[in-house]
Design an enzyme around this catalytic site. Structure first.
Site, PDB file in Angstrom:
ATOM      1  N   LYS A   1       0.813  -1.220   0.000  1.00 32.56           N
ATOM      2  CA  LYS A   1       0.000   0.000   0.000  1.00 32.56           C
ATOM      3  C   LYS A   1       0.849   1.275   0.000  1.00 32.56           C
ATOM      4  O   LYS A   1       0.446   2.304  -0.525  1.00 32.56           O
ATOM      5  CB  LYS A   1      -0.945   0.008   1.203  1.00 32.56           C
ATOM      6  CG  LYS A   1      -2.020  -1.074   1.149  1.00 32.56           C
ATOM      7  CD  LYS A   1      -3.022  -0.845   0.041  1.00 32.56           C
ATOM      8  CE  LYS A   1      -4.176  -1.834   0.110  1.00 32.56           C
ATOM      9  NZ  LYS A   1      -5.055  -1.734  -1.073  1.00 32.56           N
TER      10      LYS A   1
ATOM     11  N   GLU B   1     -10.134   5.432   3.074  1.00 33.89           N
ATOM     12  CA  GLU B   1     -10.841   4.281   3.614  1.00 33.89           C
ATOM     13  C   GLU B   1      -9.811   3.216   3.936  1.00 33.89           C
ATOM     14  O   GLU B   1      -8.712   3.224   3.386  1.00 33.89           O
ATOM     15  CB  GLU B   1     -11.832   3.744   2.578  1.00 33.89           C
ATOM     16  CG  GLU B   1     -11.256   2.762   1.538  1.00 33.89           C
ATOM     17  CD  GLU B   1     -10.268   3.373   0.548  1.00 33.89           C
ATOM     18  OE1 GLU B   1     -10.213   4.619   0.454  1.00 33.89           O
ATOM     19  OE2 GLU B   1      -9.530   2.599  -0.104  1.00 33.89           O
TER      20      GLU B   1
ATOM     21  N   SER C   1       1.732  -9.554  -0.791  1.00 33.49           N
ATOM     22  CA  SER C   1       1.377  -8.131  -0.737  1.00 33.49           C
ATOM     23  C   SER C   1       1.555  -7.521   0.644  1.00 33.49           C
ATOM     24  O   SER C   1       1.747  -6.319   0.771  1.00 33.49           O
ATOM     25  CB  SER C   1      -0.067  -7.944  -1.208  1.00 33.49           C
ATOM     26  OG  SER C   1      -0.930  -8.751  -0.438  1.00 33.49           O
TER      27      SER C   1
END
Lengths: 394, 256
Positions: A85, A107, A374
């Site tokens: 991210k 969010e 990830s």
């Protein structure tokens, strides 16, 4: 026809109040993405703050155990803040700063995007507010505290299903209220144009690095790329540089929850239909009247009823495959990778690991699979313990 | 003949909004008929959506109540069809693009034409995406109402030029809901519209009191009130009809 189409998907289905904001964002992005100073500053942050390039690790024990294709793990879990991210967030917050905004909102599902946004905001001196569904603030409490520690204000969203979808709704509502000084750091390759393209571009560093690293290690491109797909940002980041390399199989792993033949699933490609929601045309889990379905996955980060429009188009074109992976398979893979390689994956990423376990044994030993790891799984340990019947709370 | 043209012929227009199926489809039917009698010039009926991103808490909760009660687009079409048999008031649907798209845009607009729905308001369909619905709207004579917002600025003339029926002027930033004060220069927004096109402008978002409504019609052609009415429905439930009627009368009187 509006901009930002991927086949029939994408577009800008948002209230008029936000239109000038997304137009302004698109103009700023088009200006800065080719600006050498902006690129240099972002590269410096990615390399010296986030810790890029991330490793491409040969999972020798897993490869031996499955006795099929060679398995590589793209270690996005080793980035600062523990997931992919940060790649997108550093880009967007830097962009927001250039646009003269002093406040960012976002969010979050699992909390990884919220933590990354709070981190970048702290670094760049921006005010930060994060919206997170109540179900997720309960199951990811440590991340809530982490965001607060970083100086962000966390809003618990109690509307709707109280998960990622509702967190997006609430962040969009807040954006219509404070559009002048605020940038919405959307966390995945979804939402109205230009977000799917911006997020994909910032995440595409994953695939670019993989390509170079595989050429160095194997002297050729991988045979299969595997990544989990909720909105689809790590998958899109991994796939993007390989779309033209048609011999490379692109496989996205969706969260099937209890299974695609049950109501407790979040597998959008497997069970959804084309719809228009959260600013985009794409596939959504919904009923015959277009009411968005209350989806379910053990993974807060994949617990989303839609998928990014570029994935929807790759699906329509048959360029990428999307496969469902159940909670049980993901938890089993979570534990497997932990004791086989000594790497605890995020439960999201464990969906991709689970599918690798299915296909690797059927492939030949001179073939290769790259799995995008990830995120790291520290955040999930308590939830996995509870799944196994051990009542641990953070 | 599209009835939207008669909305602004009886002085300033009062346009109430209710969510279909809250608290029940039967009460919605009674409410539409009673509001028409009480002087409503156009009635906006919301087809509830699971995720209404342009709505504040009051209408979000109404949508939830309605959907939990089992209302569907088909049941709403049947109800509106019954109403049309005895009532001539102009009617519009307010809903999100997904319930229309997923129902089938052609089928949706065809039903609207057959029943006599005069317009639709779709808050997540901006100018750039209007072609999603416009071909079917034109085919079946349903007006697609354009919205302008306080942030529209340079976009107003573009939107106004292609607008039909009337323009829905969003009075404030943010979502629907009752507001103490409206600080936006809506007057200026409307001036920009009228420079381009002679089309009625109704103001919505945040209006609840007769004083606010009276002030707004000094420079507009009508007001749209949603959350304030939905709150009355929430408060009185199955007994809400006379209370809503009283409110509609008061508001229509305030802007006469």
């Amino acid at each position: 026809m509006a901009k930002g189409r991927f086949g029939i998907h994408g577009g800008q289905y948002i209230p008029e109040t936000l239109m000038n904001a997304v137009i302004e964002l698109e103009e700023a992005y088009d200006r800065f993405k080719n600006d050498p100073e902006f690129i240099a500053e972002l590269d410096d942050l990615l390399n010296n703050y986030a810790g890029r390039p991330s490793l491409l690790y040969f999972a020798q024990k897993m490869t031996k155990d499955l006795s099929g294709a060679k398995i590589y793990l793209k270690r996005e879990d080793l980035n600062h803040t523990g997931s992919h991210k940060i790649n997108n967030v550093l880009g967007q917050v830097l962009l927001a700063k250039r646009m003269g905004k002093n406040r960012v909102i976002a969010e979050t599902g699992a909390g990884q995007h919220g933590v990354a946004t709070a981190t970048a905001a702290a670094l760049m001196g921006m005010k930060c507010e994060i919206y997170m569904g109540k179900e997720d603030t309960d199951r990811q409490r440590l991340n809530v505290f982490r965001m607060e520690l970083l100086g962000a204000k966390v809003h618990t969203v109690t509307s709707g299903t109280q998960t990622l979808k509702d967190a997006v709704n609430e962040t969009m509502r807040e954006w219509t209220q404070r559009v002048k000084d605020t940038h919405y750091v959307l966390g995945s390759v979804m939402g109205p144009h230009p977000f799917p393209s911006i997020v994909r571009d910032f995440q595409s560093i994953i695939g670019r690095e993989v390509k170079q690293q595989m050429l160095e290690k194997e002297g050729r491109l991988p045979d299969v790329l595997l990544a989990c797909v909720g909105g689809g940002s790590n998958a899109m980041g991994l796939f993007y540089d390989f779309i033209e390399d048609t011999k490379v199989r692109l496989i996205g792993c969706e969260a099937a929850g209890y299974g695609v033949d049950t109501a407790k699933t979040a597998a959008t490609m497997a069970t959804g239909t084309v719809g228009i929601f959260h600013g985009m045309k794409s596939y959504f889990c919904q009923d015959q009247y277009g009411q968005i379905a209350p989806v379910y996955s053990i993974s807060a980060g994949l617990d989303y009823p839609g998928v990014g429009p570029e994935h929807a188009n790759l699906h329509d074109m048959g360029r990428a495959e999307y496969v469902p992976v159940t909670d049980d398979e993901a938890v089993e893979a979570f534990e497997y990778l932990s004791h086989t390689e000594g790497i605890i994956p995020a439960i999201e990423s464990a969906h991709a690991v689970a599918y690798a376990k299915k296909i690797a044994p059927k492939m030949s030993q001179d073939q290769t699979i790259v799995i995008c790891l990830s995120g790291r799984g520290d955040k999930d340990v308590a939830a996995i313990a509870r799944h196994r019947g051990v009542q641990i709370y953070e | 003949m599209n009835k939207l043209e008669q909305v602004f012929t009886n002085g300033k227009a009062f346009i109430p909004f209710i969510t279909a199926g809250d608290p029940s489809i039967e009460i919605t039917e009674q409410l539409v008929l009673a509001m028409a009698d009480a002087g409503a010039d156009l009635i906006e009926v919301g087809i509830p959506f699971s995720d209404p991103v342009a709505e504040g808490q009051v209408i979000q909760e109404a949508d939830n109540r309605a959907l939990s009660g089992g209302v569907t687009t088909d049941k709403i079409f049947s109800m509106m069809g019954r109403i049309r048999k005895s009532c001539n008031v102009p009617m519009a649907f307010m809903t999100y693009v997904n319930p229309i798209f997923t129902y089938g845009t052609d089928r949706f607009m065809k039903n609207c034409q057959e029943i006599g729905i005069d317009g639709i308001i779709v808050p997540d369909l901006p100018y750039e995406e209007k072609d999603e619905l416009m071909p079917c709207c034109l085919k079946y004579g349903v007006k697609l109402i354009s919205m302008i917002a306080p942030t529209s600025n340079n976009r107003i003339s573009m939107i106004a030029r292609d607008a039909q029926g009337f323009i829905y002027c969003v009075s404030s930033l943010g979502v629907t809901g009752v507001r103490q004060e409206i600080n936006t220069d809506v007057k200026e927004m409307i001036k920009l519209v009228k420079e381009v096109k002679d089309i009625p402008c109704a103001i919505g978002f945040g209006i609840s009191t007769p004083e606010q409504a009276a002030k707004m019609v000094q420079f507009s052609d009508g007001v749209i009130v949603g959350s304030a009415i939905v709150k009355i429905v929430e408060q009185y439930g199955m007994d809400c009809v006379p209370h809503v009627v009283e409110y509609v009368r008061m508001m229509k009187n305030a802007i006469k």
